[in-house]
Motif scaffolding. Structure first.
Motif, PDB file in Angstrom:
ATOM      1  N   ILE A  54      -4.798 -42.859 -70.444  1.00 54.28           N
ATOM      2  CA  ILE A  54      -5.044 -41.414 -70.377  1.00 54.28           C
ATOM      3  C   ILE A  54      -5.398 -40.999 -68.951  1.00 54.28           C
ATOM      4  O   ILE A  54      -4.869 -40.014 -68.431  1.00 54.28           O
ATOM      5  CB  ILE A  54      -6.176 -41.039 -71.361  1.00 54.28           C
ATOM      6  N   GLY A  57      -2.387 -41.148 -66.819  1.00 56.96           N
ATOM      7  CA  GLY A  57      -1.531 -39.998 -67.089  1.00 56.96           C
ATOM      8  C   GLY A  57      -2.054 -38.734 -66.444  1.00 56.96           C
ATOM      9  O   GLY A  57      -1.304 -37.943 -65.871  1.00 56.96           O
ATOM     10  N   MET A  61      -0.344 -36.751 -61.954  1.00 55.55           N
ATOM     11  CA  MET A  61       0.139 -35.492 -61.366  1.00 55.55           C
ATOM     12  C   MET A  61      -0.317 -35.319 -59.921  1.00 55.55           C
ATOM     13  O   MET A  61       0.328 -34.642 -59.137  1.00 55.55           O
ATOM     14  CB  MET A  61      -0.395 -34.298 -62.171  1.00 55.55           C
ATOM     15  N   ALA A 122      -6.777 -38.757 -82.814  1.00 49.86           N
ATOM     16  CA  ALA A 122      -7.010 -38.001 -81.582  1.00 49.86           C
ATOM     17  C   ALA A 122      -5.832 -38.121 -80.630  1.00 49.86           C
ATOM     18  O   ALA A 122      -5.585 -37.219 -79.838  1.00 49.86           O
ATOM     19  CB  ALA A 122      -8.281 -38.490 -80.899  1.00 49.86           C
ATOM     20  N   GLN A 123      -5.122 -39.242 -80.707  1.00 49.46           N
ATOM     21  CA  GLN A 123      -3.986 -39.418 -79.811  1.00 49.46           C
ATOM     22  C   GLN A 123      -2.672 -39.434 -80.595  1.00 49.46           C
ATOM     23  O   GLN A 123      -2.263 -38.391 -81.068  1.00 49.46           O
ATOM     24  CB  GLN A 123      -4.171 -40.697 -78.992  1.00 49.46           C
ATOM     25  N   LEU A 128       3.120 -45.841 -76.575  1.00 49.29           N
ATOM     26  CA  LEU A 128       3.203 -45.104 -75.321  1.00 49.29           C
ATOM     27  C   LEU A 128       3.480 -46.097 -74.192  1.00 49.29           C
ATOM     28  O   LEU A 128       2.826 -47.132 -74.118  1.00 49.29           O
ATOM     29  CB  LEU A 128       1.886 -44.385 -75.039  1.00 49.29           C
ATOM     30  N   PRO A 129       4.438 -45.779 -73.338  1.00 47.50           N
ATOM     31  CA  PRO A 129       4.682 -46.683 -72.212  1.00 47.50           C
ATOM     32  C   PRO A 129       3.571 -46.576 -71.175  1.00 47.50           C
ATOM     33  O   PRO A 129       3.050 -45.494 -70.921  1.00 47.50           O
ATOM     34  CB  PRO A 129       6.017 -46.197 -71.653  1.00 47.50           C
TER      35      PRO A 129
ATOM     36  N   LYS B  28      -4.802 -35.469 -73.787  1.00 51.56           N
ATOM     37  CA  LYS B  28      -3.723 -36.120 -74.524  1.00 51.56           C
ATOM     38  C   LYS B  28      -2.535 -36.218 -73.580  1.00 51.56           C
ATOM     39  O   LYS B  28      -2.056 -35.200 -73.080  1.00 51.56           O
ATOM     40  CB  LYS B  28      -3.371 -35.295 -75.754  1.00 51.56           C
ATOM     41  N   VAL B  29      -2.100 -37.445 -73.329  1.00 51.16           N
ATOM     42  CA  VAL B  29      -0.984 -37.593 -72.408  1.00 51.16           C
ATOM     43  C   VAL B  29       0.222 -38.123 -73.153  1.00 51.16           C
ATOM     44  O   VAL B  29       0.116 -38.850 -74.123  1.00 51.16           O
ATOM     45  CB  VAL B  29      -1.298 -38.574 -71.250  1.00 51.16           C
ATOM     46  N   ASN B  30       1.346 -37.690 -72.668  1.00 51.35           N
ATOM     47  CA  ASN B  30       2.588 -38.265 -73.153  1.00 51.35           C
ATOM     48  C   ASN B  30       3.275 -38.856 -71.938  1.00 51.35           C
ATOM     49  O   ASN B  30       3.813 -38.130 -71.100  1.00 51.35           O
ATOM     50  CB  ASN B  30       3.428 -37.159 -73.792  1.00 51.35           C
ATOM     51  N   THR B  31       3.221 -40.180 -71.833  1.00 50.65           N
ATOM     52  CA  THR B  31       3.737 -40.793 -70.608  1.00 50.65           C
ATOM     53  C   THR B  31       5.257 -40.854 -70.603  1.00 50.65           C
ATOM     54  O   THR B  31       5.849 -41.219 -69.597  1.00 50.65           O
ATOM     55  CB  THR B  31       3.169 -42.221 -70.426  1.00 50.65           C
ATOM     56  N   ILE B  32       5.882 -40.488 -71.718  1.00 46.31           N
ATOM     57  CA  ILE B  32       7.348 -40.477 -71.718  1.00 46.31           C
ATOM     58  C   ILE B  32       7.845 -39.217 -71.016  1.00 46.31           C
ATOM     59  O   ILE B  32       8.717 -39.262 -70.156  1.00 46.31           O
ATOM     60  CB  ILE B  32       7.898 -40.545 -73.158  1.00 46.31           C
ATOM     61  N   ASN B  34       5.739 -37.095 -69.401  1.00 44.30           N
ATOM     62  CA  ASN B  34       4.771 -36.704 -68.374  1.00 44.30           C
ATOM     63  C   ASN B  34       4.109 -35.369 -68.650  1.00 44.30           C
ATOM     64  O   ASN B  34       4.103 -34.457 -67.822  1.00 44.30           O
ATOM     65  CB  ASN B  34       5.434 -36.681 -66.998  1.00 44.30           C
ATOM     66  N   ILE B  35       3.599 -35.214 -69.860  1.00 43.35           N
ATOM     67  CA  ILE B  35       2.886 -33.985 -70.207  1.00 43.35           C
ATOM     68  C   ILE B  35       1.417 -34.336 -70.404  1.00 43.35           C
ATOM     69  O   ILE B  35       1.097 -35.368 -71.003  1.00 43.35           O
ATOM     70  CB  ILE B  35       3.424 -33.374 -71.520  1.00 43.35           C
ATOM     71  N   VAL B  36       0.537 -33.507 -69.871  1.00 37.67           N
ATOM     72  CA  VAL B  36      -0.888 -33.700 -70.115  1.00 37.67           C
ATOM     73  C   VAL B  36      -1.411 -32.449 -70.807  1.00 37.67           C
ATOM     74  O   VAL B  36      -1.190 -31.325 -70.343  1.00 37.67           O
ATOM     75  CB  VAL B  36      -1.658 -33.928 -68.803  1.00 37.67           C
ATOM     76  N   TRP B  38      -4.852 -30.591 -72.275  1.00 34.82           N
ATOM     77  CA  TRP B  38      -6.323 -30.613 -72.273  1.00 34.82           C
ATOM     78  C   TRP B  38      -6.797 -29.852 -73.486  1.00 34.82           C
ATOM     79  O   TRP B  38      -6.481 -28.688 -73.664  1.00 34.82           O
ATOM     80  CB  TRP B  38      -6.874 -29.978 -70.997  1.00 34.82           C
TER      81      TRP B  38
END
Lengths: 302, 409
Positions: A54, A57, A61, A122-123, A128-129, B28-32, B34-36, B38
């Protein structure tokens, strides 16, 4: 026999073993002190890995240096997991310290179930890669792909943790207190050791190493989901039992034995039965020598 | 009651929890892709939820510290519950109550839909499983985490024997039960030397081995896809419509429940049952008193497995389909929950536990995804605040009657 393949399997086994060792340490230390199989320990490892993912991730950015991101994420993940470890002990185990062992064990299973579903809700339930953040070392270019830089980091970190932990337990004040508490909790209390603090500290150390294992293995394997903690936790426990639960060198030895067995078993026999090897090994060891390789036999008294 | 200091502590605990759960609850992240995302609102929920929960926690902790007498006074309702219990225990009240219950159970499948009957059969099957596990965990005190494996053996015995030899339900029922029992003995042998936690982990490992084997021996078991097209129980070869067949299965399961309750009750106070309880209380001491621990352990394992096998055959007959996904570790944990929540070692408790655990999530569909979360929480809370379960087991007490003794002299 293909020697390259053999070495690859060997190093793969050592890497696996290192991770098991990092998790098994927590099991063995907690068992040594409060005689409880901390079923939620695998979940701590998973939470460590998830937190790291997390943070990575979220920081991804900002365009920071990947190695720096990895370090920040690792530190935050390890600290958070240590917090989880202490909190779990406070909620689920401390009120049961004088209850029958079965109660504490069931409470631990409940905690494990709770944490798994907490992360799931929660997730996400998907895999997830985990982004690659550790660069390939230059000097490995001519090693022929037998070992990756992540593997080197894992092996080195494990070795370092082992050394530090051994020193901590042998020579520091808190280490002495831990040994005393594990020998006889009541006596330790009588000579003025704050056992609540010692137990909490044990959980901190155990969770710390487990989370470290989680962060490292995820950057090696490259994907995680909420379920990884369970199977890793069970296997680390197998390793701890193999070596003799309650003994720290035993946990490390057991982990490497298990890691290598699995690696060679999957490499030369069949990968379908990867988990069966570990479990069969456990059943065999416990049947032949219930106290483990380095464990001491205890006589039961009425 | 809760003191002011404890309320202040609750707020501190909430703050700690907010910090601790921050990464997992908020980001919550989606690493595929690349979205975060909050989710700041979650932080508020955690904070408020923790304050309420921890005040409740402190309330329970304070109560636990009181003596039983004081506790009764501090909680007026409790006294009323006690009188209610007293009334319920009278045979005049109890007999019609049981009769009414029996009538409801018999009428149930005729007035409810097929779906409802299906759920009820599942609940009844968990009663059987719970009572079977109760023999091992409740009476024998051996924590068994691979119970689903025996359940799987029963289910697969019927599925495979039907597929390859065309055997019917009634032939497979005893075969399934016996093969589960044999396996129970086989597992029991190596674990005889182990106690407590080791036993738990070996049975867990064993359960996983069985599941992995079922998944990987795909040329025989159909692998992860399983085996389908298993017939429902037959009644002298008469063809039945779906709803009649369901009702028939329902009554068969109910009959098995009654049979199980009967057998377990007889076992509980038999010589064997008493030796299990002695073993549970103290293994070494009971061995010194002349109890054959090997026999006691093996028999509790074998009998527990026998019931799992029976339930397994019923399971595959009811769903007409088996696959390894039905027999994971969490299945074993759910069965354990049934026993623990209801009351370890108590038959009424286990029946109630099975019905609560299976029926509640079915009727609270909206919360079904939180089911496992609550199971986990409930397991922890039960162990701390009510270790005996909903209906704690009562030990049979032999009273010493002086007058009677003098008479006999």
């Amino acid at each position: 026999m293909d020697l390259d393949y053999f070495f690859q399997l060997f190093l793969g086994g050592m890497t696996r073993g290192s991770i098991y060792a990092l998790i098994a340490l927590g099991y063995t230390m907690v068992y040594g002190i409060i005689k409880l199989i901390n079923f939620a320990h695998g979940e701590i490892y998973m939470i460590g890995a998830f937190t790291a993912l997390i943070i990575v991730g979220a920081l991804g950015m900002t365009g920071l240096n990947p190695v720096l991101i990895f370090l920040i994420a690792g530190v935050i993940a390890v600290l958070t997991s240590a917090g989880y470890g202490v909190t779990i002990e406070r909620i689920a185990y401390k009120p049961l310290r004088n209850a029958p062992r079965l109660s504490a064990l069931i409470s631990a299973i409940g905690m494990s179930l709770f944490l798994q579903n907490y992360v799931l809700l929660a997730q996400t339930s998907n895999f997830l890669p985990f982004p690659t953040l550790i660069p390939e070392f230059k000097f490995l270019a001519n090693a022929g792909g037998i070992i990756s830089s992540t593997q080197i980091i894992i092996l080195a970190t494990t070795a370092l943790v082992m050394v530090v932990l051994t020193l901590l337990i042998k020579f520091t004040r808190i280490g002495k207190a831990m040994r005393a508490t594990s020998q006889d909790r009541q006596m330790a209390q009588l000579v003025g050791i704050g056992i609540n603090k010692v137990i909490a500290f044990t959980f901190v150390i155990g969770s710390f190493t487990a989370a470290l294992g989680g962060v490292l293995i995820c950057s090696h394997i490259g994907q995680i989901n909420f379920y990884i903690g369970f199977i890793a936790g069970i296997k680390a426990f197998v390793a701890a039992v193999l070596g003799g639960i309650g003994s720290i060198p035993g946990a490390v030895l057991g982990s490497f034995v298990l890691g290598l067995t699995e690696s060679f078993g999957t490499g030369y026999i069949s990968s379908d039965y990867e988990d069966v090897f570990a479990f069969l090994f456990l059943v065999l060891i416990l049947t032949i020598r219930p106290s483990g390789i380095l464990g001491r036999e205890k006589k039961a008294k009425v | 009651m809760v003191t002011l200091k404890q309320i202040r502590n609750s707020v501190l605990i909430a703050l700690w929890m907010m910090i601790l759960t921050f990464p997992i609850m908020v980001i919550k992240v989606n690493t595929i892709e690349n979205i975060v995302i909050w989710r700041w609102m979650n932080l508020l929920y955690i904070g408020v939820g923790t304050v309420i929960l921890s005040i409740f926690w402190f309330f329970l902790i304070n109560r636990r510290k009181l003596e039983p007498e004081e506790r009764k006074r501090s909680f007026a309702l409790k006294g009323k519950i006690e009188t209610l219990k007293g009334v319920l225990a009278k045979p005049v009240v109890q007999k019609p109550l049981y009769a009414a219950l029996l009538v409801i159970i018999i009428i149930f499948p005729f007035v409810s839909s097929l779906y409802q009957t299906g759920i009820m059969i599942t609940a009844l099957m968990y009663v059987i499983l719970g009572l079977g596990l109760n023999i091992v965990v409740g009476l024998g005190g051996l924590l068994h985490l691979g119970y689903a494996a025996f359940y799987a053996v029963g289910a697969y015995t019927y599925a495979l024997l039907h597929r390859y030899l065309g055997l019917s339900f009634w032939v497979c029922l005893p075969i399934g039960a016996l093969s589960a029992m044999l396996l129970g003995i086989l597992v029991g042998l190596p674990v005889l030397r182990l106690r407590g936690d080791y036993l738990a982990i070996v049975t867990l490992a064993f359960g996983e081995i069985v599941r992995i084997l079922l998944e990987n021996l795909s040329q025989y078991t159909g692998g992860p896809a399983g085996i389908s097209g298993i017939p429902r129980p037959s009644f002298f070869g008469i063809k039945m419509s779906l709803s009649t067949a369901m009702n028939y299965t329902y009554f068969l399961t109910f009959a098995l429940v009654l049979f199980t309750i009967f057998v377990v009750r007889r076992l509980e106070h038999s010589r064997l049952g008493r030796s299990w309880v002695a073993m549970r209380e103290d293994e070494v001491a009971s061995e010194a008193m002349g109890i054959d621990i090997t026999r006691a352990k093996l028999s509790s394992f074998a009998l527990g497995a026998l019931w799992a096998g029976l339930a397994g055959v019923f399971f595959s007959a009811k769903t007409t389909f088996v696959n390894p996904a039905s027999f994971t570790l969490w299945e074993s944990v759910i069965i354990l929950c049934v026993v623990v929540l209801g009351g370890i070692g108590s038959i009424k408790g286990v029946v109630l536990g099975a019905i609560v655990i299976i029926l509640l999530p079915e009727y609270l569909r909206a919360f079904s995804q939180y089911r496992m979360l609550f199971f986990g929480l409930i397991l922890v809370m039960m162990m701390i605040f009510r270790p005996g379960g909903f209906i704690p087991a009562k030990r049979r007490v032999y009273t010493f009657d002086k007058a009677q003794l003098e008479e006999s002299d």
